[in-house]
Design an enzyme around this catalytic site. Structure first.
Site, short mmCIF file in Angstrom:
data_model
loop_
_atom_site.label_atom_id
_atom_site.label_comp_id
_atom_site.label_asym_id
_atom_site.label_seq_id
_atom_site.Cartn_x
_atom_site.Cartn_y
_atom_site.Cartn_z
N SER A 138 4.60 12.25 14.29
CA SER A 138 4.94 10.93 13.66
C SER A 138 3.73 12.04 12.67
CB SER A 138 3.66 9.93 14.18
OG SER A 138 3.93 9.46 15.47
N HIS A 143 -1.38 11.79 -1.24
CA HIS A 143 -0.76 13.10 -2.81
C HIS A 143 -1.72 12.90 -3.81
CE1 HIS A 143 2.78 14.73 -1.21
NE2 HIS A 143 3.20 13.44 -0.53
N CYS A 166 4.56 7.13 16.00
CA CYS A 166 5.31 6.15 16.73
C CYS A 166 4.91 6.27 18.42
CB CYS A 166 6.61 7.56 17.09
SG CYS A 166 6.36 9.11 17.25
#
Length: 290
Positions: A138, A143, A166
């Site tokens: 994962s 950003h 996951c």
């Protein structure tokens, strides 16, 4: 908030469901002069530099119970920053001395804390096998995008965040922390579940928890602060929530200028510009002049 499972499932093998929580968070302000706009960009660029973003993501990993495999961070010129963190559900065994391991994790999120709330040097450690192993793991990314308009005086800051997991860990556990970390005027949130997992009889499950809206997992005090709209596609496990801050105090949106320094006509015009900008971002379309 507790993530309620549909029922207790006895799975066959690993839980292969991928759960992704994505945010676009916006901060809006009015900077009257070119100097003010430049100062705002510099301020926001420093306020949300890669070091602070790294510490936010480390706390996210703590909250969802993930183990950090690797962190990459970068501040950009002239502005903006990015941080990418690879995580796993379970602790990955490693032998640093011999350079051996099945994924070579750094360890738990707390291993990246120096004790002063800042990321330690070990968070930058990337042992050879980690890159090859990351595709089945994962990740958390952030950003930032500061920008301003030279004519209208409007400046905006956008932070894009993705928390993808996951296994049994859920990104929804970090929902309220992330909203509070950025104190945004506008939040666009998306949550989706992909893939499937099987129980021991071979039956497929395309989601393993109850949800009919992202709002189910937002704290009551936060819900009261925002106007919210949902667009959900239940059959495809896609959930979309837009949030717009209800309270509007012009003083909170001025950078380098106080409200008392403005003439009544200026206040009205600036307020109209700011609200138009916010509604356009919230609705995702340009609003024509009337």
């Amino acid at each position: 908030m507790e993530i309620k499972s549909i029922k207790k499932l006895k799975l066959y093998g690993f839980n292969n469901l991928t759960k992704t929580l994505s945010f676009n968070m916006y901060d809006i302000c009015y900077a009257k002069t070119p100097e003010h706009r430049k100062a705002y960009i510099e301020y926001i660029d420093e306020e949300y530099n890669s070091e602070r973003l790294t510490n936010i993501l480390i706390e996210v990993a703590n909250i969802i119970g993930a183990n950090i495999l690797n962190i990459a961070k970068q501040d950009y010129d002239p502005q903006g920053a990015s941080v990418t963190m690879l995580i796993s559900e379970g602790k990955v065994e490693q032998d640093v001395e011999n350079g051996q391991g099945n994924g070579n994790a750094i360890g738990s999120a707390t291993d990246c804390d120096n004790g002063d709330g800042k990321a330690g040097e070990d968070c930058a450690l990337l042992i050879p096998n980690a890159v090859a192993a990351h595709l089945d793991k994962s990740h958390i990314t952030v950003h930032t995008y500061p920008e301003s308009h030279p004519d209208k005086g409007i400046s905006t800051f956008r932070a894009d965040i993705d928390v993808s997991t996951c296994g049994m860990i859920s990104p929804l556990k970090a929902l309220n922390y992330l909203i509070n970390s950025f104190s945004s005027d506008i939040v666009i949130a998306d949550y989706r579940v992909r893939g499937f997992t099987r129980d021991v009889s071979g039956k497929k499950y395309f989601i393993d928890h109850k949800i009919n809206s992202i709002q189910n997992y937002i704290a009551k005090e936060t819900r009261e602060l925002y106007q919210m709209i949902d667009v959900n596609v239940y059959q495809d496990n896609i959930f979309h929530t837009k949030m717009l801050l209800k309270e509007f105090d012009l003083d909170n949106y001025l950078f380098g200028t106080a409200k008392k320094e403005l003439l009544p006509g200026e206040k009205k015009k600036i307020k109209q510009r700011l609200k138009k900008e916010m509604y356009e971002i919230f609705s995702g379309r340009n609003i024509p002049k009337v």
